[in-house]
Design an enzyme around this catalytic site. Sequence first.
Site, PDB file in Angstrom:
ATOM      1  N   CYS A 165     -23.880 -74.507  14.970  1.00  0.00           N
ATOM      2  CA  CYS A 165     -23.838 -73.866  16.291  1.00  0.00           C
ATOM      3  C   CYS A 165     -25.206 -73.747  16.938  1.00  0.00           C
ATOM      4  O   CYS A 165     -25.303 -73.682  18.166  1.00  0.00           O
ATOM      5  CB  CYS A 165     -23.192 -72.490  16.171  1.00  0.00           C
ATOM      6  SG  CYS A 165     -23.906 -71.477  14.862  1.00  0.00           S
ATOM      7  N   GLU A 203     -21.147 -78.031  24.433  1.00  0.00           N
ATOM      8  CA  GLU A 203     -21.463 -78.087  23.008  1.00  0.00           C
ATOM      9  C   GLU A 203     -20.691 -79.252  22.389  1.00  0.00           C
ATOM     10  O   GLU A 203     -19.466 -79.208  22.277  1.00  0.00           O
ATOM     11  CB  GLU A 203     -21.086 -76.786  22.308  1.00  0.00           C
ATOM     12  CG  GLU A 203     -21.487 -76.792  20.842  1.00  0.00           C
ATOM     13  CD  GLU A 203     -21.107 -75.509  20.118  1.00  0.00           C
ATOM     14  OE1 GLU A 203     -21.902 -75.060  19.277  1.00  0.00           O
ATOM     15  OE2 GLU A 203     -20.019 -74.977  20.390  1.00  0.00           O
ATOM     16  N   GLU A 223     -19.338 -64.834  16.731  1.00  0.00           N
ATOM     17  CA  GLU A 223     -20.479 -65.759  16.729  1.00  0.00           C
ATOM     18  C   GLU A 223     -19.933 -67.087  17.195  1.00  0.00           C
ATOM     19  O   GLU A 223     -19.176 -67.754  16.482  1.00  0.00           O
ATOM     20  CB  GLU A 223     -21.100 -65.844  15.328  1.00  0.00           C
ATOM     21  CG  GLU A 223     -22.483 -66.474  15.325  1.00  0.00           C
ATOM     22  CD  GLU A 223     -22.455 -67.948  14.984  1.00  0.00           C
ATOM     23  OE1 GLU A 223     -22.471 -68.757  15.935  1.00  0.00           O
ATOM     24  OE2 GLU A 223     -22.405 -68.283  13.801  1.00  0.00           O
ATOM     25  N   LYS A 278      -9.342 -65.995   6.472  1.00  0.00           N
ATOM     26  CA  LYS A 278      -8.632 -67.206   6.904  1.00  0.00           C
ATOM     27  C   LYS A 278      -9.667 -68.318   7.038  1.00  0.00           C
ATOM     28  O   LYS A 278     -10.365 -68.424   8.026  1.00  0.00           O
ATOM     29  CB  LYS A 278      -7.935 -66.967   8.248  1.00  0.00           C
ATOM     30  CG  LYS A 278      -6.636 -67.779   8.441  1.00  0.00           C
ATOM     31  CD  LYS A 278      -6.833 -69.295   8.464  1.00  0.00           C
ATOM     32  CE  LYS A 278      -7.336 -69.747   9.818  1.00  0.00           C
ATOM     33  NZ  LYS A 278      -7.434 -71.240   9.894  1.00  0.00           N
TER      34      LYS A 278
END
Length: 498
Positions: free
Chosen positions: A299, A396, A265, A189
Amino acid sequence: MGGSSEESFVKMPTIKFTKLFINGEFVDSISGKTFETIDPRTGEVIIRVAEGDKEDVDLAVKAARTAFDHGRWPRMPGSDRGTILMKFADLIDEHTEELAKLDTVDAGKLFSFGKAVDIPQVANSLRYFAGAADKIHGEVLKMSSELQAYTLLEPIGVVGHIIPWNFPSTLLFAKAAPSLAAGCTMVVKPAEQSPLSALYYAHLAKLAGVPDGVFNVITGYGETAGAAITHHMDIDKVSFTGSTEVGREVMRAAAKSNLKAVSLELGGKSPLLIFDDADVDKAADLALLGILFNKGEICVASSRVFVQEGIYDEVEKKLKEKAKHWVVGDPFDPNVRQGPQVDKTQFEKILTYIEHGKREGATLLTGGKPVGKKGYYIEPTVFTDVKDDMLIAKDEIFGPVMSLMKFKTIEEAIQRANNTKYGLAAGIVTKNIDVANTVSRSIRAGTIWINCYFAFDNDCPFGGYKMSGFGKDFGLQGLHKYMHTKSVVTPLYNSPWL
């Protein structure tokens, strides 16, 4: 520093594949629905793509289940799987330019970098794991009683891969390459923001000889297609890369369904620690690269930069000077170093954080504004006078926004570097091996880079600590997470079992 350009540097790609890929065929979604994928350079629609939902996921999982339970992929010799994966890699090499264009127009990635690095890395990942496909071995065990035992490594089954939008190609194959080598089948996906390259890879997989049902792609939204994958009772494992918030939902869904295996992750707020003995010019270059590469949409971005007080003022001056010469604009332009944020939502989120930083009392050293009149471009942004408890230092942001902070001692640097819920990566800049060793052992993160940053390699496992997730991509750990270990035990001649 320029905005989105009217000049066309590279001819736009022809979009060939927009349907779901199920059991070796491109098909419309059952509902017939489609959704728009947007060019972040302009905010305009590229094309409409099939919108998969639960019913489509069910069909894809059924195909993958049949291919795993009854098909030849998990049963063929590993060398044969490796041969097919090598051919897959060769086909990707033949279509590097077209694939790089798709990720540029879909996700705002630099075309020159995609063509030179991202897409070749995809092919290299396939070759790396193709070479491991016939070297999957268990162990012979020396038992403490009159028994003989050995272990078998077997593919885990049907895997659901949920891919983020920031590295549509690289992160797809960080997951697909090892799971294919292991003998798994899968439902992929891709992110709704960047679905186009995944569909092209499905086409190439078919050409390479990957059997029908092994590699399925469902384009659609996370809350529908993605959720259907995480809840599905016939999926044996989910591998997810994305935000920590969604990672929690993936775990909940896995627990509520068939307790499927999960690897995550997730987010990061990675520190870069620059010590007094560092070369100021090189340190500033690393700091900017660490936050501005891929427009901060990575990230492991070094969004918290800690500089020791002896060189802090020099580093600050260098960062301001270098940031002003960082070229922002059309990612097809070879002179540009930073393209647009992936979409309007991300663009507005980043600008909101910049306003938070101003309100909380941080000093805007440079940047902080949109670039150009169309598209989702933001200036390289550096804040100084940042406190550890400010939102811009804790959350973040996933954009080109650096928090620059001063420290005195090694002990302070370690304590503040670890003062985060995340633990994905960290960087250290020093010429002192004792400092490098001490700090690298003390920071709680999955990857530590010393005098470098973004130093990824297929041989090096990558994954996080704390709320940055668990499970490793790359390396043999990246292969083994798609395998079960089975123990087989038989009695010896004089065993009481006989």
